[in-house]
Design a protein around this motif. Structure first.
Motif, PDB file in Angstrom:
ATOM      1  N   ASP A  10       0.264   3.365  -3.024  1.00 16.29           N
ATOM      2  CA  ASP A  10      -1.122   3.638  -3.410  1.00 16.29           C
ATOM      3  C   ASP A  10      -1.239   5.034  -3.997  1.00 16.29           C
ATOM      4  OD1 ASP A  10      -2.028   1.237  -2.751  1.00 16.29           O
ATOM      5  OD2 ASP A  10      -3.299   1.877  -1.072  1.00 16.29           O
ATOM      6  N   GLY A  11      -1.985   5.117  -5.087  1.00 19.91           N
ATOM      7  CA  GLY A  11      -2.184   6.422  -5.705  1.00 19.91           C
ATOM      8  C   GLY A  11      -1.179   6.715  -6.793  1.00 19.91           C
ATOM      9  N   THR A  38      -2.842   1.818 -12.079  1.00 25.35           N
ATOM     10  CA  THR A  38      -2.751   2.596 -10.853  1.00 25.35           C
ATOM     11  C   THR A  38      -2.703   1.614  -9.691  1.00 25.35           C
ATOM     12  OG1 THR A  38      -3.761   4.304  -9.519  1.00 25.35           O
ATOM     13  CG2 THR A  38      -5.244   2.821 -10.672  1.00 25.35           C
ATOM     14  N   ALA A  69       0.814  -1.211   0.000  1.00 24.61           N
ATOM     15  CA  ALA A  69       0.000   0.000   0.000  1.00 24.61           C
ATOM     16  C   ALA A  69       0.852   1.267   0.000  1.00 24.61           C
ATOM     17  CB  ALA A  69      -0.933  -0.001   1.201  1.00 24.61           C
ATOM     18  N   TYR A 127       0.840   5.988 -10.383  1.00 24.82           N
ATOM     19  CA  TYR A 127       0.416   5.533 -11.699  1.00 24.82           C
ATOM     20  C   TYR A 127       1.599   4.975 -12.465  1.00 24.82           C
ATOM     21  CZ  TYR A 127      -4.281   7.436 -11.505  1.00 24.82           C
ATOM     22  OH  TYR A 127      -5.582   7.657 -11.186  1.00 24.82           O
ATOM     23  N   GLU A 175      -3.984   0.599  -5.938  1.00 27.08           N
ATOM     24  CA  GLU A 175      -5.029   0.819  -4.944  1.00 27.08           C
ATOM     25  C   GLU A 175      -4.998  -0.305  -3.938  1.00 27.08           C
ATOM     26  OE1 GLU A 175      -8.653   0.938  -7.118  1.00 27.08           O
ATOM     27  OE2 GLU A 175      -8.119   2.795  -8.155  1.00 27.08           O
ATOM     28  N   GLY A 176      -4.925   0.039  -2.693  1.00 21.62           N
ATOM     29  CA  GLY A 176      -4.969  -0.973  -1.638  1.00 21.62           C
ATOM     30  C   GLY A 176      -3.929  -2.056  -1.811  1.00 21.62           C
ATOM     31  N   ALA A 185      -6.180   1.021 -15.200  1.00 20.29           N
ATOM     32  CA  ALA A 185      -7.070   2.167 -15.189  1.00 20.29           C
ATOM     33  C   ALA A 185      -7.680   2.387 -16.567  1.00 20.29           C
ATOM     34  CB  ALA A 185      -6.310   3.420 -14.760  1.00 20.29           C
TER      35      ALA A 185
END
Lengths: 391, 336, 440, 260
Positions: A266-267, A379, A263, A269, A381-382, A388
Motif C-alpha cells: 500500500d502506498g 497506486t 496490503a 506507485y 490502496e487497501g 491514479a
C-alpha cells in the motif's frame, strides 16, 4: 503402425504448401531456456488473436490462420536462426516473435530482413535493436524503455521522493530502463543510492536485498518482472522490513502484484503504458486455458493482432505489402479496437475504414515500430491496484 | 543503541538469509559428496535430482491439499516429503541399475561416470519439465512468519527491523535433524560403517564381506533423501522452477569442493562458506559503518566490495582459490 | 568394415541428410536449401569447436568443461577487433580503464614476485595482504572512474569503447589468441588438478568469464548486446538491389531473395569449410607425428610418460591452450555468423555440454569423428524440434483436440531436445563408448 | 653412482621410508629385497622423483638430484620400470618404444606441420632402433600389437625395452618378475645381464624371487620397516639373523620365498 503412417501423412499434409484459404504465422519463442516459464502464456496470447480472426471468417475473404510454433531457445542464436529458416520454408506470411533480444536480433538480421519477412516482437526491448537496419519489417509491442525512464523519474520527483534504491533485471530491458531512469532522475536532482542487477533464474536473492536495503532509499524501484525475480525481491524486502514503499515500472504491473502482496505494498506507485484502457481487463477475462496476466501475454495478443489487421488493411498476405500498414492499424485515427473485437476490425477494414488497435496494452507505434504512448499511473490502496492518473 | 541497530541490521539481512541458503546448499552438497566418496564420481545430475524430488513433493502436496490434509501452521509439503523421497529413491536406484552399474562392473574410470551423469542430467532435465511444466511454482502454505519486521520494530523501538520466516527456521531445524541423523547413521550403524569402509578402501571392504550392491543402494536412497529435502526446503523458502534448480548445481558443487569433496563435514561448512561469501562480498557496509563509526569517519561510498552482478562469480572465485591453494578442500577430502 | 569405409559411409549419410533437407519437403525435412545451409553453417562451427575439445580430451585426456568461456571470449574478440573505436569513450575514460587494468595486473604480479622473493613467514603474509588490499583499492579507484565515464556516453547505443576497426576476418585469429591467453592463465593455475576437479574448476571459471562479459559494459555492452557487427560477406538486401546480381540470379532461374540468401550462406559455408579443413589438416598432421604419439602416451599413462622424460605439465598446458584457442576461433566465427554479441546467451548446457556430446558421440581421439559428431549432433539439435512435434502428433493421434493428455504432450514436445541429447549420449556411452568413428 | 643419505618419506603418521641410507656402485646389478611394506617401492618413487622426500638427500654422481622431476632425471640417464606395468596401452609395442627418446624434432608442433621431411628421417632411424630392441627382447612378432593386449610378462619386457631406447646410466626395475612365468623371467634376466655387460647399465632390482636375485645380482640390500637392514651378497643376507627375523615378523607369507 497404421496410426503412425496416418500421422506421418497428416504431418506431410500440414507441412505442405499453404492452401489458398490458409495463412500461416510463425510463433517463435523460447519454449526452452531461461524464459521458458513465460513463453507458454505468450504463445497462447498470440494464438488467441489468431483463433479469433480465424473464427470470424473475415480475414481476406475467409482465410484461416494457422500458427506454427518454433523454439527460439532465447539464448541460442544459431538454433533460433535455423528455426526461423524452417518457418520461411514452411511459407509463413509473418513472424510473431522472437522474445529475447539476442535471438530476435539474430533472426531479424539473418532471416527476416534478407527474406523480406515482417516480424513483430512482443518483448524484445533492446535499444540496440532500434539501430538495426530493418527495412521497415520489424515492429515491437513492448514499449521502449527510454521514455518510461523519464516518466518514472518525473513521477517520483513530483511526489517529493529524493532518493531511491534501484534494482533491475540483468537483461536489455532492465538495464536499458535502469539506465534511462537513473540518468533522468539524477538529472532532476534525485539520488540513486545503489543500482543493483538481479539475474533471472537464480532463486536466491538475499545478496541483492541485503545490498539494496543497506544502501537505503525512500523507495525501491524494481525494474524487473514479477515472475522473474522482481517479485522475489519485493517479497524479501517486505519480509525483511527493508522497504515498505516501491515503485514499479511496466514489467511489474499486473494483478499479480496486489494478489501476491495485498496490503503490504500500500502506498506504492507504478506506471505502465496505456491510456484509459479497459482492454487489458477484457483480454484477461477472455484468456482461456492460460494466464492472461502472464508477462508479455497481452503484448503477444496485440502483436499477432497487428500482423493480421495489417494484412487485411493491405488486402494481401505479402509481408512487403502489408508492412506499410502495420503502423496505421496500430495508431489513431480509426475505430478503436478492443480485445475480442478483431472480427469487427476486419470488417471495418474490408469496407475500407480505418481502425486503431487498442488491444490489451493500448499499443501505439512510433518511428519505425517502437511502441510508445501514454502511461497509466497506478497506486496501491487497501490491497488493490487503482489508477491514479494518465500521463 | 547504534550498536544494537548495527547488530540487528547484519542479522536481519546477512546472517539469517545466508544461514538459510547455506543450510540448503549444505544439504545439496552433502548429496554430492556422498556420491563422490562412495561411488567415486561427481554427479552432474544432482541439481536435476533436487528438482525431481521437489516436483514430486509439489504433486503430492497438491494432492494432500485437495484431500484437505494439512499440518496447521507448518507447510503441507513436510508431510509429502517422505513419499517424495521414496519415489526419488526409486528413480535414483533405477538410474543406477540401468546406467551406472554397468560402468561399475567394468571398473570404468571416474570420467566415464561423470559423462554418464551428464547424460542423466539431460534426460532428467526433459523429464521434470514433462512432469510439471516450466512455470515457477510456490507451494508454501502455513504460517509465513515467526517474527514480523514491523512487530519487531514496534517491540524493540530500534530503527532496524528483524524478521524471521517459518521456512527459515524450518530449513535450519530440518537440516540439523538430517545432518545429525546422517552422522549417527554413518558412525553408529552397521550399514553406515560399511559405507565408510567402502569409501575408504573399496577392495578391502569387499574382502571383508561387505555387499557392494547394498552399499550403493543405501547410498542412493540417502542421496535421494538429501537431494529431495534440499530441493523442497529451497523451494519452500523461495520458489520452484526447473531452470533455477539447474543453476543450483554450480554453487552446490562449489560448496562440496570448498569443503573437501568426499567429506560430509566439509560439505556443510562449504555450504555456509559459499552462501556467506556471496552475501558478504556484495553487501553494502555503509549503513553498518555509519552505526558503528564515529561521525567524522562516516563513509561516502557504499563500501561494497563487488556489485551484486558478480555474486555468482564470487562463489566460483572462492572455489578456484581453494582448489589452487588447498586442492583437497578446507577439510581434507579425497583426491581422485 | 574398415575405418575409412565407416567414415565414408557416415559422412555420406550426413551429406544425404543435408541434401534431403534442401530438396525434399517431407516429414521433418523442410525442403529448403536455405534451412539446409543454415544448419550446415553452424554445424561447421560446431565441428571446429568439437575439434578443439577433441584436442584436449581425445589427445590428452583433459576434461575441460569451460568451453563456454573460450567461445565467449572468441565472441568478444569480434567486438574488440572489428567495431570502429568510439573516440569519445577513449577520451572520456578509455585510457583510465586501461591504466586501471594495468594497475590490477601489477598488483597481482607484484604479489607473486614478492612471495617468490621472501621466505615463508608472518612478514610475507602481512605483505601479501597489504599489497593485495592496497592494490585492489587503487585499481578500483582508477578503473571505476574510467568505467563510469565511458558507460555514461550514450548508454543505449554505445557506452563502450568499441574496437580496433579491423576487418572482421582478423577477429577470428584474435579470438583464438584471446582464448589462448585465458587458457594460459587458467592452465598455469588449474591444470595441476585431476579430472573431476579440473572439470568443476573450468566450469566455474567459464561462468566467471561470462559474468564479466555480461557486466562490463564498457567492453561488451553487457546485457544490452552488440548488434550489427560487420560481416565478411555482402548483405542480402544490397545484393537484391544490385541489378547485376538480380540478372545473374535470373539466369539461374532464381528469384532475387532466394538467390541472395543462398549466396550469403554459401559464402559463410565456404569460409567456415576453409577454416575447418585447415584446422582438421593441422590436427591430423600433429596427430600422426611424434607429437601425437607423445600426447597419446601421456593420456594413456601420465606417470610412465613422466618417467620416460616427457614434461607432462608443459605438454598439458600446451594442448590446453591449443584446444582452447580452437574453441575461441570457433566462438569468433559463430559471433560473426550471428552478426551480434549477446553475452547473456552463453549457457553451459549449450556451449559446453552439447559440444562434449558431439565429441563423445563422434568418437573421442578421432578428429574425423569429432567433425562427424559436430555435424550429426547439431543437425539433431535443430531437427529434434520438428521431430518432437511429429512425435507428439503421432502420440496424440485420435485424441480429441484439447484433451489434457494431448495438451501436455504437445507442450512437452519442445523439451524433447535435452531429453534426446541425454538419451543419445547415454546410448553411445553404453553401447558404443568409443563413438561412431573410434580412434584407431 | 647413487648415494641415498638418511632418506625419510612420511605419509601422515606412517613412515614408509624411515631414514634409509645406501649407495649403489656404478656398473653393478644391485638387488633390493625386503618383506612387503618394507618401503622399497616408496624408496624407488622418491629416487625417481615421483614423490618428494620428507627429508634426506639423493645424490647421483656427486650431484644432488633430490626432488628433481622425473623428466629431468630421465635426461640425466636415470630410468625406471614399474611394479605394475605402466605400458601405453592404446599404442603399439613399437610406438611404445619409439616415443621414448627425448628431443625428437617431431615433438614440436611447428615441425609436425612444416618440418615433415626431418621428422620422416628421424622416424626411420627410431623405427629401426625400436625393431632392434624388440628383436633383442625376442618379441619382434608383437611389434604392431597394442601394448594393452600383451601379457603381464610381455609388458614387463616392453618396459625394459623402453629403457634401451636411450643411453641410460642407471635403471631401476621394480618387481620385474611379478606375474611373469619362469621362462620369460629368465629371458628378462638374460637381457639384464647382457645390457649390464654390453652397455654398462647400472641396475637396481626389486625382486621377491631369490633365485632370480641370486642369478643376476651382485650386491644385495635388504630393507625392512623403511630402513636398510643389511647389505652384502645374497648368501650373507640369507644368513643374517635380523633379515630372517624381519621376514618372519611379517608372517609366514614371505618365509618360503626367502628360504627358496
Amino acid at each position: 503402425m497404421k496410426k503412425l503412417l496416418l500421422a506421418t501423412a497428416a504431418t506431410a499434409l500440414v507441412a505442405g504448401a499453404a492452401s489458398a484459404d490458409e495463412v500461416k504465422l510463425g510463433v517463435i519463442l523460447g519454449f526452452t531456456g531461461p524464459i521458458e516459464s513465460l513463453t507458454p502464456d505468450m504463445a497462447a496470447g498470440a494464438e488467441m488473436a489468431m483463433a479469433e480472426v480465424s473464427a470470424s471468417g473475415n480475414l481476406l475473404g475467409g482465410m484461416t490462420v494457422t500458427p506454427i510454433r518454433k523454439d527460439s531457445t532465447c539464448v541460442d542464436a544459431a538454433a533460433a536462426t535455423a528455426a526461423a529458416e524452417e518457418l520461411i520454408a514452411e511459407g509463413v506470411a509473418g513472424i510473431f516473435g522472437a522474445d529475447c533480444s539476442g535471438v530476435t536480433g539474430a533472426i531479424l538480421q539473418n532471416v527476416a530482413v534478407p527474406n523480406g519477412m515482417v516480424m513483430v516482437s512482443p518483448s524484445a526491448t533492446s535499444p540496440g535493436l532500434s539501430t538495426v537496419e530493418d527495412n521497415g519489417l520489424f515492429f515491437r509491442t513492448a514499449p521502449s524503455d527510454a521514455r518510461q525512464g523519464v516518466v518514472m523519474a518525473e513521477l517520483l520527483k513530483e511526489q517529493g521522493v529524493g532518493s531511491v534504491a534501484l534494482t533491475y533485471i540483468n537483461s536489455d530491458y532492465g538495464k536499458g530502463l535502469a539506465d534511462s531512469f537513473q540518468a533522468a532522475y539524477e538529472g532532476m536532482g534525485g539520488t540513486v543510492t545503489i543500482s543493483a542487477a538481479h539475474d533471472v533464474g537464480k532463486g536466491d536473492y538475499s545478496a541483492e536485498v541485503a545490498a539494496l536495503s543497506s544502501a537505503g532509499g525512500e523507495r525501491l524501484v524494481v525494474a524487473g518482472y514479477v515472475d522473474q525475480g522482481g517479485g522475489d525481491i519485493v517479497r524479501a524486502s517486505i519480509d525483511a522490513g527493508a522497504f515498505d514503499l516501491f515503485h514499479f515500472p511496466d514489467g511489474m504491473i499486473g494483478d499479480a502484484l496486489p494478489a501476491t502482496f495485498g496490503a503490504d505494498i500500500d502506498g506504492s506507485y507504478g506506471q505502465a503504458p496505456g491510456s484509459d484502457n479497459p482492454g487489458y481487463q477484457t483480454f484477461v477475462s477472455l484468456a482461456e486455458g492460460f494466464n492472461g496476466e502472464g508477462t508479455y501475454a497481452s503484448e503477444s495478443y496485440d502483436a499477432a493482432a497487428l500482423i493480421l489487421l495489417a494484412m487485411q488493411a493491405a488486402g494481401s498476405t505479402d509481408p512487403n505489402v502489408y508492412k506499410e500498414y502495420v503502423e496505421s492499424v496500430a495508431n489513431a485515427p480509426g475505430e478503436p479496437i478492443m480485445p475480442g473485437e478483431l472480427g469487427k476490425a476486419l470488417e471495418i477494414l474490408a469496407a475500407g475504414g480505418d481502425v486503431d488497435l487498442i488491444g490489451a496494452t493500448g499499443v501505439e507505434l512510433v518511428n519505425g515500430g517502437e511502441a510508445a504512448g501514454s502511461y497509466r499511473v497506478v497506486t496501491f490502496e487497501g490491497g488493490e491496484m487503482v489508477t491514479a492518473e494518465y500521463r | 543503541m547504534d550498536f544494537l541497530n548495527a547488530v540487528v541490521a547484519i542479522t536481519n539481512l546477512l546472517i539469517i538469509p545466508a544461514t538459510t541458503y547455506g543450510a540448503q546448499l549444505a544439504l545439496g552438497a552433502l548429496g554430492v559428496t556422498l556420491i563422490y566418496s562412495i561411488l567415486r564420481f561427481s554427479n552432474f545430475a544432482h541439481g536435476d535430482t533436487m528438482a525431481f524430488g521437489t516436483v514430486v513433493t509439489i504433486g503430492i502436496t497438491t494432492l494432500f491439499q485437495s484431500w484437505g490434509i494439512s499440518l496447521g501452521p507448518l507447510p503441507t509439503a513436510l508431510l509429502a516429503l517422505p513419499f517424495a523421497v521414496a519415489i526419488t529413491a526409486v528413480l535414483l536406484v533405477g538410474t543406477d541399475f540401468a546406467i551406472y552399474r554397468f560402468y561399475r562392473k567394468k571398473r570404468a574410470v571416474p570420467i566415464i561416470f561423470v559423462m554418464a551423469s551428464l547424460g542423466v542430467m539431460f534426460v532428467m532435465n526433459g523429464l521434470i519439465r514433462f512432469m510439471a511444466g516450466v512455470k515457477d511454482q510456490t507451494f508454501d502454505d502455513g504460517t509465513r512468519f515467526i517474527i514480523k519486521a514491523r512487530d519487531f520494530k514496534n517491540w524493540s523501538g530500534l530503527d532496524e527491523a528483524l524478521a524471521l520466516r517459518t521456512t527459515q527456521v524450518l530449513t535450519l531445524v530440518v537440516a540439523i535433524a538430517i545432518v545429525a541423523w546422517l552422522f549417527w547413521f554413518l558412525n553408529k550403524t552397521r550399514t553406515g560403517k560399511s559405507m565408510r569402509a567402502f569409501s575408504d578402501n573399496e577392495d578391502l571392504a569387499l574382502l571383508s564381506g561387505i555387499n557392494p550392491n547394498r552399499v550403493v543402494m543405501v547410498t542412493w536412497v540417502i542421496v535421494a533423501m538429501l537431494a529431495t529435502t534440499a530441493g523442497v526446503l529451497y523451494g519452500l523458502d523461495k520458489a520452484y522452477s526447473p531452470y533455477t534448480y539447474f543453476q543450483l548445481l554450480l554453487p552446490t558443487f562449489a560448496a562440496a569442493i570448498v569443503g573437501g569433496l568426499g567429506n560430509p563435514l566439509g560439505a556443510i561448512v562449504g555450504g555456509f562458506v559459499v552462501s556467506f561469501s556471496e552475501v558478504m562480498v556484495t553487501y553494502v557496509w555503509k549503513k553498518v559503518a555509519i552505526y558503528l563509526l564515529p561521525e567524522a569517519l562516516e563513509p561516502n561510498g557504499l563500501l561494497q566490495l563487488m556489485s551484486t552482478e558478480y555474486k555468482f562469480a564470487v562463489s566460483f572465485a572462492i572455489l578456484v582459490v581453494v582448489l589452487l591453494f588447498k586442492p583437497t578442500g578446507l577439510f581434507k577430502g579425497q583426491s581422485v | 568394415m574398415t575405418q575409412s569405409m565407416r567414415a565414408i559411409l557416415f559422412f555420406g549419410f550426413m551429406a544425404a541428410l543435408f541434401i534431403i533437407e534442401g530438396s525434399t519437403n517431407f516429414w521433418i525435412f523442410s525442403g529448403s536449401w536455405n534451412t539446409s545451409l543454415v544448419i550446415l553453417n553452424m554445424a561447421l562451427v560446431s565441428a571446429v569447436m568439437a575439434l578443439g575439445v577433441n584436442l584436449q580430451w581425445g589427445y590428452a585426456g583433459l576434461f575441460n568443461t569451460g568451453i563456454m568461456g573460450f567461445v565467449a571470449l572468441g565472441g568478444l574478440a569480434v567486438v574488440v577487433t572489428s567495431l570502429p573505436p568510439v573516440t569519445e569513450s577513449w577520451s572520456a575514460g578509455g585510457y583510465r580503464i586501461i591504466l586501471g587494468l594495468v594497475l590490477g595486473a601489477l598488483t597481482i604480479a607484484g604479489t607473486i614476485l614478492m612471495r617468490m622473493k621472501l621466505p615463508q613467514g608472518r612478514l610475507r603474509g602481512v605483505l601479501t595482504l597489504a599489497i593485495l588490499i592496497g592494490g585492489f583499492f587503487l585499481y578500483r579507484a582508477v578503473f571505476d572512474s574510467g568505467v563510469q565515464a565511458v558507460e555514461a556516453i550514450d548508454p543505449s547505443v554505445t557506452g563502450n569503447i568499441g574496437g580496433l576497426g579491423l576487418p572482421v576476418l582478423v577477429a577470428w585469429p584474435v579470438g583464438g589468441l584471446l582464448a589462448a591467453g585465458a587458457a594460459w592463465i587458467i592452465g598455469k593455475t588449474a591444470l595441476g588438478l585431476r579430472s573431476d576437479y579440473l572439470a568443476i574448476a573450468t566450469l566455474g571459471i567459464a561462468e566467471i568469464i561470462v559474468a564479466i562479459l555480461k557486466n562490463e559494459e564498457w567492453l561488451s555492452r553487457g546485457a544490452k548486446n552488440v548488434n550489427g557487427l560487420p560481416r565478411p560477406v555482402p548483405y542480402e538486401v544490397d545484393l537484391q538491389q544490385s541489378a547485376e546480381f538480380v540478372a545473374n540470379a535470373a539466369s539461374f532461374g532464381l528469384d532475387p531473395v532466394t538467390a541472395s540468401t543462398l549466396y550469403v550462406k554459401i559464402g559463410y559455408a565456404l569460409l567456415f569449410t576453409a577454416v575447418l579443413v585447415t584446422i582438421l589438416v593441422l590436427s591430423q598432421l600433429a596427430r600422426h607425428s611424434p607429437w601425437g604419439r607423445m600426447m597419446r602416451a601421456i593420456r594413456d599413462n601420465e606417470t610412465a610418460a613422466r618417467a620416460m622424460g616427457k614434461n607432462v605439465t608443459r605438454r598439458h598446458l600446451e594442448i590446453f591452450i591449443l584446444g582452447s584457442a580452437v574453441c575461441g576461433f570457433a566462438g569468433a566465427m559463430m559471433t560473426t555468423l550471428d552478426g551480434q554479441l549477446t553475452p547473456a546467451s552463453y549457457h553451459p548446457l549449450r556451449f559446453t555440454f552439447l559440444i562434449w556430446v558431439m565429441v563423445i558421440v563422434g568418437g573421442s581421439g578421432n578428429n574425423l569423428g569429432s567433425v562427424l559428431g559436430g555435424f550429426l549432433i547439431w543437425w539433431l539439435w535443430v531437427k529434434v524440434e520438428p521431430l518432437g512435434q511429429w512425435l507428439a502428433q503421432v502420440l496424440t493421434y485420435g485424441l480429441p483436440e484439447g484433451h489434457w493428455i494431448a495438451v501436455r504432450i504437445t507442450e512437452a514436445a519442445a523439451h524433447m531436445r535435452l531429453f534426446t541429447m541425454g538419451l543419445v549420449l547415454l546410448f553411445v556411452l553404453r553401447f558404443n563408448p568409443r563413438g561412431m568413428l573410434p580412434e584407431n | 653412482m647413487i648415494v641415498v643419505d638418511n632418506l625419510h618419506k612420511h605419509f601422515g603418521g606412517f613412515h614408509a621410508v624411515d631414514g634409509a641410507s645406501l649407495s649403489i656402485e656404478k656398473g653393478s646389478i644391485t638387488g633390493l629385497i625386503g618383506p612387503n611394506g618394507a618401503g622399497k617401492t616408496t624408496l624407488f618413487n622418491v629416487i625417481a622423483g615421483v614423490l618428494e622426500p620428507t627429508s634426506g638427500r639423493v645424490m647421483m654422481d656427486g650431484e644432488d638430484i633430490t626432488g628433481l622431476p622425473p623428466h629431468d632425471l630421465f635426461g640425466k640417464g636415470l630410468l625406471r620400470t614399474f611394479q605394475i606395468a605402466h605400458e601405453f596401452h592404446s599404442m603399439t609395442c613399437r610406438e611404445n618404444l619409439m616415443m621414448v627418446p627425448a628431443g625428437q624434432s617431431g615433438e614440436t608442433l611447428w615441425n609436425t606441420w612444416f618440418g615433415r621431411k626431418r621428422i620422416a628421417d628421424e622416424e626411420r632411424a627410431l623405427r629401426a632402433k625400436a625393431d632392434e630392441v624388440l628383436e633383442f627382447l625376442t618379441i619382434s612378432h608383437l611389434a604392431d600389437e597394442k601394448a594393452g593386449n600383451l601379457s603381464g610378462g610381455q609388458k614387463k619386457l616392453l618396459e625394459l625395452g623402453r629403457t634401451m631406447m636411450v643411453d641410460a646410466k642407471i635403471v631401476f626395475l621394480d618387481e620385474v618378475g611379478a606375474g611373469v612365468n619362469r621362462t620369460l623371467l629368465m629371458t628378462i634376466g638374460d637381457a639384464i645381464l647382457q645390457l649390464n655387460k654390453e652397455r654398462g647399465y647400472t641396475f637396481v632390482v626389486i625382486e621377491h624371487d631369490m633365485d632370480f636375485i641370486g642369478k643376476i645380482c651382485g650386491p644385495v640390500i635388504c630393507m625392512a620397516e623403511g630402513k636398510v637392514l643389511a647389505e652384502g651378497t645374497l648368501a650373507e643376507i640369507k644368513a643374517n639373523e635380523q633379515v630372517i627375523e624381519a621376514y618372519l615378523g611379517t608372517g609366514l607369507k614371505n618365509k618360503d620365498k626367502v628360504g627358496a
